[in-house]
Write a protein that holds these residues in place. Structure first.
Motif, PDB file in Angstrom:
ATOM      1  N   PHE A  85     -39.621   9.745  39.660  1.00 20.51           N
ATOM      2  CA  PHE A  85     -38.322  10.306  40.036  1.00 20.51           C
ATOM      3  C   PHE A  85     -38.244  10.584  41.524  1.00 20.51           C
ATOM      4  O   PHE A  85     -37.199  10.426  42.147  1.00 20.51           O
ATOM      5  N   ALA A  86     -39.358  10.987  42.110  1.00 18.28           N
ATOM      6  CA  ALA A  86     -39.405  11.250  43.546  1.00 18.28           C
ATOM      7  C   ALA A  86     -40.802  10.943  44.055  1.00 18.28           C
ATOM      8  O   ALA A  86     -41.790  11.306  43.424  1.00 18.28           O
ATOM      9  N   TYR A  87     -40.889  10.256  45.181  1.00 12.43           N
ATOM     10  CA  TYR A  87     -42.186   9.957  45.774  1.00 12.43           C
ATOM     11  C   TYR A  87     -42.744  11.210  46.462  1.00 12.43           C
ATOM     12  O   TYR A  87     -42.010  12.115  46.822  1.00 12.43           O
ATOM     13  N   GLN A  88     -44.051  11.182  46.676  1.00  8.89           N
ATOM     14  CA  GLN A  88     -44.732  12.383  47.140  1.00  8.89           C
ATOM     15  C   GLN A  88     -45.033  12.362  48.628  1.00  8.89           C
ATOM     16  O   GLN A  88     -45.350  11.326  49.211  1.00  8.89           O
ATOM     17  N   MET A  89     -44.919  13.521  49.244  1.00  8.66           N
ATOM     18  CA  MET A  89     -45.417  13.773  50.581  1.00  8.66           C
ATOM     19  C   MET A  89     -46.363  14.953  50.502  1.00  8.66           C
ATOM     20  O   MET A  89     -46.164  15.859  49.691  1.00  8.66           O
ATOM     21  N   GLN A  90     -47.386  14.946  51.358  1.00  9.82           N
ATOM     22  CA  GLN A  90     -48.345  16.049  51.364  1.00  9.82           C
ATOM     23  C   GLN A  90     -48.476  16.643  52.759  1.00  9.82           C
ATOM     24  O   GLN A  90     -48.572  15.910  53.754  1.00  9.82           O
ATOM     25  N   ILE A  91     -48.466  17.968  52.817  1.00 13.47           N
ATOM     26  CA  ILE A  91     -48.684  18.706  54.055  1.00 13.47           C
ATOM     27  C   ILE A  91     -49.735  19.780  53.797  1.00 13.47           C
ATOM     28  O   ILE A  91     -50.133  20.027  52.656  1.00 13.47           O
ATOM     29  N   SER A  92     -50.181  20.419  54.868  1.00 12.97           N
ATOM     30  CA  SER A  92     -51.118  21.531  54.716  1.00 12.97           C
ATOM     31  C   SER A  92     -50.388  22.729  54.128  1.00 12.97           C
ATOM     32  O   SER A  92     -49.235  23.011  54.468  1.00 12.97           O
ATOM     33  N   LEU A  93     -51.070  23.449  53.275  1.00 11.36           N
ATOM     34  CA  LEU A  93     -50.503  24.663  52.701  1.00 11.36           C
ATOM     35  C   LEU A  93     -50.165  25.671  53.792  1.00 11.36           C
ATOM     36  O   LEU A  93     -49.221  26.457  53.666  1.00 11.36           O
ATOM     37  N   ASN A  94     -50.909  25.623  54.879  1.00 15.21           N
ATOM     38  CA  ASN A  94     -50.662  26.541  55.999  1.00 15.21           C
ATOM     39  C   ASN A  94     -49.336  26.271  56.704  1.00 15.21           C
ATOM     40  O   ASN A  94     -48.829  27.133  57.422  1.00 15.21           O
ATOM     41  N   ASP A  95     -48.783  25.066  56.529  1.00 19.01           N
ATOM     42  CA  ASP A  95     -47.536  24.702  57.212  1.00 19.01           C
ATOM     43  C   ASP A  95     -46.296  24.875  56.343  1.00 19.01           C
ATOM     44  O   ASP A  95     -45.175  24.644  56.811  1.00 19.01           O
ATOM     45  N   LEU A  96     -46.472  25.257  55.094  1.00 18.42           N
ATOM     46  CA  LEU A  96     -45.326  25.336  54.186  1.00 18.42           C
ATOM     47  C   LEU A  96     -44.342  26.422  54.598  1.00 18.42           C
ATOM     48  O   LEU A  96     -43.124  26.205  54.574  1.00 18.42           O
ATOM     49  N   ALA A  97     -44.816  27.597  54.970  1.00 21.26           N
ATOM     50  CA  ALA A  97     -43.928  28.718  55.293  1.00 21.26           C
ATOM     51  C   ALA A  97     -42.961  28.357  56.418  1.00 21.26           C
ATOM     52  O   ALA A  97     -41.782  28.727  56.391  1.00 21.26           O
ATOM     53  N   ALA A  98     -43.441  27.607  57.425  1.00 21.64           N
ATOM     54  CA  ALA A  98     -42.613  27.280  58.587  1.00 21.64           C
ATOM     55  C   ALA A  98     -41.432  26.376  58.233  1.00 21.64           C
ATOM     56  O   ALA A  98     -40.449  26.328  58.970  1.00 21.64           O
ATOM     57  N   THR A  99     -41.515  25.675  57.099  1.00 21.77           N
ATOM     58  CA  THR A  99     -40.409  24.798  56.711  1.00 21.77           C
ATOM     59  C   THR A  99     -39.190  25.583  56.227  1.00 21.77           C
ATOM     60  O   THR A  99     -38.067  25.072  56.247  1.00 21.77           O
ATOM     61  N   GLY A 100     -39.393  26.819  55.781  1.00 25.34           N
ATOM     62  CA  GLY A 100     -38.302  27.619  55.231  1.00 25.34           C
ATOM     63  C   GLY A 100     -37.845  27.152  53.868  1.00 25.34           C
ATOM     64  O   GLY A 100     -36.813  27.616  53.359  1.00 25.34           O
ATOM     65  N   LEU A 101     -38.586  26.239  53.253  1.00 29.97           N
ATOM     66  CA  LEU A 101     -38.176  25.691  51.958  1.00 29.97           C
ATOM     67  C   LEU A 101     -38.547  26.603  50.793  1.00 29.97           C
ATOM     68  O   LEU A 101     -37.995  26.484  49.706  1.00 29.97           O
ATOM     69  N   LYS A 102     -39.480  27.494  51.035  1.00 32.29           N
ATOM     70  CA  LYS A 102     -39.917  28.387  49.969  1.00 32.29           C
ATOM     71  C   LYS A 102     -39.190  29.719  50.095  1.00 32.29           C
ATOM     72  O   LYS A 102     -39.333  30.426  51.084  1.00 32.29           O
ATOM     73  N   GLY A 103     -38.384  30.036  49.103  1.00 28.35           N
ATOM     74  CA  GLY A 103     -37.627  31.277  49.139  1.00 28.35           C
ATOM     75  C   GLY A 103     -37.039  31.580  47.772  1.00 28.35           C
ATOM     76  O   GLY A 103     -37.360  30.904  46.786  1.00 28.35           O
ATOM     77  N   PRO A 104     -36.189  32.603  47.687  1.00 31.55           N
ATOM     78  CA  PRO A 104     -35.557  32.940  46.409  1.00 31.55           C
ATOM     79  C   PRO A 104     -34.827  31.731  45.839  1.00 31.55           C
ATOM     80  O   PRO A 104     -34.069  31.046  46.540  1.00 31.55           O
ATOM     81  N   GLY A 105     -35.074  31.442  44.586  1.00 38.57           N
ATOM     82  CA  GLY A 105     -34.419  30.318  43.932  1.00 38.57           C
ATOM     83  C   GLY A 105     -35.188  29.018  44.032  1.00 38.57           C
ATOM     84  O   GLY A 105     -34.842  28.045  43.349  1.00 38.57           O
ATOM     85  N   SER A 106     -36.203  28.972  44.887  1.00 40.62           N
ATOM     86  CA  SER A 106     -37.006  27.755  45.001  1.00 40.62           C
ATOM     87  C   SER A 106     -37.822  27.557  43.724  1.00 40.62           C
ATOM     88  O   SER A 106     -38.429  28.492  43.214  1.00 40.62           O
ATOM     89  N   ARG A 107     -37.837  26.335  43.254  1.00 37.36           N
ATOM     90  CA  ARG A 107     -38.616  26.024  42.045  1.00 37.36           C
ATOM     91  C   ARG A 107     -39.963  25.460  42.488  1.00 37.36           C
ATOM     92  O   ARG A 107     -40.095  24.285  42.762  1.00 37.36           O
ATOM     93  N   ILE A 108     -40.932  26.344  42.552  1.00 38.24           N
ATOM     94  CA  ILE A 108     -42.260  25.989  43.044  1.00 38.24           C
ATOM     95  C   ILE A 108     -43.208  25.797  41.858  1.00 38.24           C
ATOM     96  O   ILE A 108     -43.179  26.559  40.891  1.00 38.24           O
ATOM     97  N   GLN A 109     -44.014  24.766  41.944  1.00 38.03           N
ATOM     98  CA  GLN A 109     -45.095  24.593  40.977  1.00 38.03           C
ATOM     99  C   GLN A 109     -46.403  24.952  41.667  1.00 38.03           C
ATOM    100  O   GLN A 109     -46.760  24.346  42.682  1.00 38.03           O
ATOM    101  N   TYR A 110     -47.095  25.936  41.134  1.00 34.59           N
ATOM    102  CA  TYR A 110     -48.348  26.409  41.703  1.00 34.59           C
ATOM    103  C   TYR A 110     -49.522  25.805  40.931  1.00 34.59           C
ATOM    104  O   TYR A 110     -49.473  25.685  39.701  1.00 34.59           O
TER     105      TYR A 110
END
Length: 212
Positions: A152-177
């Protein structure tokens, strides 16, 4: 009797070798011996327990988002991983490196191979993910030949340390841990027993080990 005994021993040895090989391949595709997956943050106690048992651990967080490059946008599964990911992989493969690029200090992103022609990516391409621009570091093939989210969607990988700076993680975000672990069969069995005893509806356990 000697021939029969030797035959039985050979068959048992062959069966054990095949079993070990299959388990090793399963672990390589999973990237670990066991993975704990959840739609909620995984309680720290599980990582602490795993490490107390002498197991290696690695973390990742995944979400679906849009990636942009020169006005082109593509829906992707973004996976942010700890530096020691994966814990298991074939010996002929090298782990992805997430050090910032020397050109401009930008964080780097690795892209699933099939996504490259769709976004016209080349060396040093800049890819927008949320509020951050990442520099293209290289491409990789999906584990086991399966693309992200079943195609359904191809994958991209980044460092976990860089995720916060993207602003993509927040209320309503559907995160899989995910918490990945690797180590001895005995330690994995102890961890599995503790997870089974917890019987949490929010935790899914995926194992590359044969059930005991």
């Amino acid at each position: 009797i000697l021939i029969a005994s030797a035959t039985v021993t050979f068959v048992e040895t062959l069966g054990s070798t095949l079993k070990t090989s299959m388990l090793r391949q399963a672990a390589n595709q999973l990237g670990a011996d066991l993975v704990i997956r959840s739609s909620r943050e995984i309680p720290p106690k599980w990582q602490i327990l795993a490490e107390d048992l002498g197991l290696e651990t690695a973390q990742s967080q995944s979400l679906t988002t849009m990636a942009g490059h020169k006005g082109q946008f593509q829906l992707v599964q973004l996976k942010a991983v700890s530096d020691n990911t994966p814990l298991r992989q074939p010996p002929d493969q090298q782990p992805l490196a997430f050090q910032s690029t020397p050109q401009d200090g930008a964080p780097v992103v690795w892209v699933e191979s099939a996504l490259m022609p769709l976004m016209n990516l080349a060396n040093n391409s800049l890819i927008a993910l949320g509020k951050t621009r990442f520099r293209f570091a290289g491409d990789f093939k999906a584990a086991g030949g399966f693309s992200g989210m079943g195609g359904f969607a191809y994958q991209m990988q980044i460092s976990l340390n860089d995720l916060a700076a993207t602003g993509l993680k927040g209320p309503g975000s559907r995160i899989q841990y995910e918490l990945a672990v690797a180590g001895t069969a005995q330690a994995l069995q102890q961890l599995s027993q503790q997870l089974n005893a917890e019987n949490s509806p929010h935790l899914q356990v995926i194992s590359a080990q044969a059930p005991s």
